[in-house]
Design an enzyme around this catalytic site. Structure first.
Site, short mmCIF file in Angstrom:
data_model
loop_
_atom_site.label_atom_id
_atom_site.label_comp_id
_atom_site.label_asym_id
_atom_site.label_seq_id
_atom_site.Cartn_x
_atom_site.Cartn_y
_atom_site.Cartn_z
N GLY A 91 -9.44 -23.73 11.21
CA GLY A 91 -8.65 -23.27 12.35
C GLY A 91 -7.22 -23.79 12.34
O GLY A 91 -6.40 -23.39 13.16
N GLN A 196 -2.98 -28.68 -1.11
CA GLN A 196 -1.71 -28.12 -0.68
C GLN A 196 -0.62 -28.46 -1.70
O GLN A 196 -0.90 -28.98 -2.77
CB GLN A 196 -1.36 -28.65 0.71
N ASP A 274 -11.23 -14.90 -0.09
CA ASP A 274 -11.35 -14.20 1.19
C ASP A 274 -10.01 -13.57 1.51
O ASP A 274 -8.97 -14.04 1.05
CB ASP A 274 -11.75 -15.15 2.32
N CYS A 312 -17.04 5.70 -7.21
CA CYS A 312 -17.61 4.82 -6.19
C CYS A 312 -18.96 5.34 -5.70
O CYS A 312 -19.12 6.54 -5.46
CB CYS A 312 -16.64 4.69 -5.01
N CYS A 317 -18.35 7.34 0.22
CA CYS A 317 -18.01 8.26 -0.86
C CYS A 317 -19.15 9.22 -1.20
O CYS A 317 -18.91 10.34 -1.65
CB CYS A 317 -17.61 7.47 -2.11
N HIS A 343 -16.17 1.52 2.81
CA HIS A 343 -15.69 1.84 1.46
C HIS A 343 -14.90 0.68 0.86
O HIS A 343 -15.17 0.26 -0.28
CB HIS A 343 -14.82 3.10 1.45
#
Length: 377
Positions: A91, A196, A274, A312, A317, A343
């Site tokens: 967070g 970092q 992600d 696909c 699709c 999709h």
């Protein structure tokens, strides 16, 4: 966590993580479920897509509905009914980024981040311990620690301070986590630290060396990238940083990115990714295919009876045409958001499955060349 490297092909890795809520095979893309839901989809959609792990956001869930309520209702798994794994971030990024809208009410200090809720204006403070307490309530399978994120570009002094704080908070977090496990709290939860240092090799090496020396961490992430720097700068930073990360633990690149970014960074030794891009872009009319991007808003698709992607096999699709999706988008029909998100997520998740298969059979270079060749046509 039980972690093993199944095969390598160059620097690309195929790995397996076994956690309390099932197996995760890598390379893996984690759909973003900020509010304990992937926008426009439910848990059954995610299972049909084959998602082994999704990402929830500690900042948003802490503020609403609250971590104690989620704990009361069965943690993230019981609350959402998604039975597979959850990763929750600390967070800190949201406290930082949303706080930029109201700088006087967001303060990074030696012991944490004080911020003003974007929902009701209430003041809160995240510390290395408090973000773990929230994640214990969530019962997330992977918990990210609080790190001191800085905007880029920035001064050397501020970046160095960021690394000092991040390392100190990482020490506090792992000591707290180990003490909680001794009390029977979080025993099946895993904890990752976040490297970092911007795009500076000097500071990336410093941060990675300090954090990876904390051997009780279950995995390590590379943070602070994909924030506006050139793609090649990101790739170079990742390639430089991974050499300092343990080979026997997962490597997670946070907030990245395009299909091209995923392939380039798998090639540099990253296991986990992600990004909001597949679902956000879907809602805005951009669909990802083997041949590049499709803007479904274009008039040329008004009478196009073909699928989004001829290669696909996703539900969308196999059942709907570009003409129909073009109509749904222009009519602002909610069904469009679901079909487009299905999709795009299928494309991302299937790309990771295909990448893994190529690494396992030692054909990664050929796979990578074909991936880029299709997009060049």
């Amino acid at each position: 966590m039980d972690f093993k490297v199944d095969n390598t092909c160059g620097n690309a890795r195929a790995c397996t993580l076994n956690m309390a809520h099932g197996e995760v095979t890598t390379p893996v893309f984690m759909p973003v479920g900020t509010q304990a839901v992937v926008k426009a989809l439910d848990y059954n959609d995610m299972l049909n897509l084959g998602a082994q792990i999704i990402l929830g956001n500690t900042y948003h869930l802490f503020l609403r509905p609250s971590s104690p309520l989620i704990k009361k209702l069965g943690g993230l798994h019981g609350f959402s009914n998604f039975p597979n794994n959850f990763l929750t971030d600390s967070g800190g990024f949201q406290a930082f980024s949303l706080g930029k809208l109201d700088k006087k009410n967001t303060t990074q200090s030696v012991d944490g981040i004080t911020f003003k809720s974007h929902i009701d204006g209430s003041m809160h403070k995240f510390t290395p311990k408090s973000v773990l307490d929230a994640q214990y309530d969530f019962n997330s399978d992977i918990m990210m620690i609080l790190d001191d994120l800085v905007a880029l570009p920035n001064t050397d002094e501020r970046i160095q301070l960021s690394i000092e704080r991040t390392t100190q908070w990482a020490k506090e977090a792992i000591e707290y986590h180990m003490s909680q496990k001794a009390k029977g709290i979080g025993v099946n939860q895993n904890i990752f630290a976040i490297i970092q240092g911007g795009t500076s090799k000097k500071y990336r090496e410093l941060s990675a060396t300090q954090l990876c020396a904390l051997s009780d961490y279950d995995g390590f992430a590379i943070g602070g990238l994909s924030v506006g720097e050139a793609s090649q700068d990101m790739y170079d930073t990742v390639e430089f940083t991974t050499q300092f990360m343990p080979k026997d633990k997962p490597r997670y690149l946070m907030g990245v990115g395009t299909p091209e970014d995923l392939i380039e960074n798998i090639d540099r030794g990253v296991d986990m990714f992600d990004c909001v891009m597949p679902t956000r872009n879907a809602r805005n009319g951009t669909l990802f295919t083997h041949f590049g991007r499709v803007n479904i808003r274009k008039a040329e698709f008004k009478e196009d009876t073909g699928p989004i992607d001829s290669k696909c096999k996703c539900y969308t699709c196999q059942n709907f045409t570009k003409a129909y999706l073009n109509h749904l988008y222009k009519a602002n029909e909610m069904t469009y958001f679901r079909l487009a998100s299905i999709h795009n997520l299928h494309y991302y998740l299937n790309l990771m499955r295909e990448a893994r298969a190529a690494i396992l059979d030692n054909s990664w270079e050929e796979f990578k060349k074909e991936f880029f060749a299709l997009r060049a046509k």
